[in-house]
Scaffold this motif. Structure first.
Motif, PDB file in Angstrom:
ATOM      1  N   ALA A 277       0.828  -1.204   0.000  1.00  0.00           N
ATOM      2  CA  ALA A 277       0.000   0.000   0.000  1.00  0.00           C
ATOM      3  C   ALA A 277       0.863   1.255   0.000  1.00  0.00           C
ATOM      4  N   ASP A 278       2.001   1.213   0.672  1.00  0.00           N
ATOM      5  CA  ASP A 278       2.950   2.326   0.722  1.00  0.00           C
ATOM      6  C   ASP A 278       4.347   1.736   0.708  1.00  0.00           C
ATOM      7  N   VAL A 279       4.877   1.526  -0.494  1.00  0.00           N
ATOM      8  CA  VAL A 279       6.164   0.842  -0.609  1.00  0.00           C
ATOM      9  C   VAL A 279       7.301   1.651  -0.002  1.00  0.00           C
ATOM     10  N   HIS A 280       7.178   2.984   0.048  1.00  0.00           N
ATOM     11  CA  HIS A 280       8.244   3.788   0.656  1.00  0.00           C
ATOM     12  C   HIS A 280       8.320   3.515   2.154  1.00  0.00           C
ATOM     13  N   ALA A 281       7.177   3.398   2.810  1.00  0.00           N
ATOM     14  CA  ALA A 281       7.171   3.055   4.232  1.00  0.00           C
ATOM     15  C   ALA A 281       7.749   1.668   4.456  1.00  0.00           C
ATOM     16  N   VAL A 282       7.446   0.736   3.570  1.00  0.00           N
ATOM     17  CA  VAL A 282       7.981  -0.623   3.703  1.00  0.00           C
ATOM     18  C   VAL A 282       9.497  -0.602   3.551  1.00  0.00           C
ATOM     19  N   ARG A 283       9.994   0.150   2.585  1.00  0.00           N
ATOM     20  CA  ARG A 283      11.457   0.220   2.406  1.00  0.00           C
ATOM     21  C   ARG A 283      12.126   0.859   3.623  1.00  0.00           C
ATOM     22  N   LEU A 284      11.534   1.902   4.157  1.00  0.00           N
ATOM     23  CA  LEU A 284      12.099   2.492   5.377  1.00  0.00           C
ATOM     24  C   LEU A 284      12.090   1.486   6.518  1.00  0.00           C
ATOM     25  N   ALA A 285      11.021   0.713   6.630  1.00  0.00           N
ATOM     26  CA  ALA A 285      10.958  -0.296   7.681  1.00  0.00           C
ATOM     27  C   ALA A 285      12.057  -1.339   7.506  1.00  0.00           C
ATOM     28  N   ALA A 286      12.376  -1.680   6.261  1.00  0.00           N
ATOM     29  CA  ALA A 286      13.472  -2.622   6.023  1.00  0.00           C
ATOM     30  C   ALA A 286      14.790  -2.058   6.552  1.00  0.00           C
TER      31      ALA A 286
END
Length: 227
Positions: free
Chosen positions: A79-88
């Motif tokens: 839904a928000d790939v930028h948030a997912v990448r930051l979480a990684a």
């Protein structure tokens, strides 16, 4: 005859990926605009220094790179790939194998660093939630961001036999301070918990490409530990 281009230094490549992700994630935040927000570089350097700490054998920049690569593959499901990448970037930023609160401390680090870096409150909260989710790797149905992050993090379980053996050996090295008998018991518990999940992978790609092989690898390692 022209010289072949030199391969980029892995750390430089990760810095570039961090910068692109941070700039995309803080787009639309209060005060956003050309040149707005702090320089991304110091945040990248701080995080990479953490990922390069000497106690790490598996949870290294190679693991971070692999998770980011898998998120690229799974990006259409987020839904928000930028948030997912930051979480990684943050999910193992604090890592001590002799402690149990690594995910909580990593989430707290994100909650401190991201607002300072110009990321909006809502995105920061989502990143911290995702980091905490890696304690269980069991996202709720419909949690698209959680599904992508957890699938990307667990995809290492679906390697070929040599890759999986190398992963398991690096995990053992990180816990080198634990006696063999205690490690075998603790590791077996982890494997049982993973195998007990109804599904290891929640995205369509993860389920199709990784589920069967990962379960085979986990069951094989568990059988070896129980001998």
């Amino acid at each position: 005859m022209t010289d072949s281009p030199r391969p980029r230094d892995p750390r430089t490549a990760l810095v570039d990926r961090w910068r692109d992700t941070l700039l995309a994630a803080r787009s639309g935040a209060p005060g956003d605009g050309p040149g707005a927000g702090p320089d991304p570089l110091p945040y990248a350097e701080n995080l990479l220094d953490r990922w390069d700490e000497p106690q790490r054998r598996y949870h290294t920049t190679a693991h971070l790179t692999a998770v980011l690569d898998r998120i690229d593959t799974l990006a259409p499901y987020a839904a928000d790939v930028h948030a997912v990448r930051l979480a990684a970037w943050f999910h193992d930023a604090v890592y001590r194998p002799d402690r149990t609160e690594n995910e909580e401390r990593s989430a707290a680090l994100a909650e401190r660093a991201l607002p300072e870096a110009g990321v909006a409150e809502a995105v920061t909260a989502e990143v911290a939630r995702l980091v905490r989710l890696t304690v269980t790797h069991d996202p709720a149905d419909g949690d698209r961001n959680g599904e992508v992050l957890c699938d990307a993090d667990l995809a290492v379980l679906a390697g070929d036999p040599q890759e999986y053996a190398a992963y398991a050996a690096r995990v053992r090295e990180e816990y080198g301070f634990v006696p063999d008998e205690a490690f075998r018991a603790g590791r077996a518990d982890v494997l049982r918990q993973l195998l007990a999940l109804p599904r290891l992978f929640r995205t369509p790609h993860g389920a199709a490409a990784w589920e069967a092989r990962a379960r085979h690898n986990l069951a094989t390692e568990l059988e070896l530990l129980e001998r």
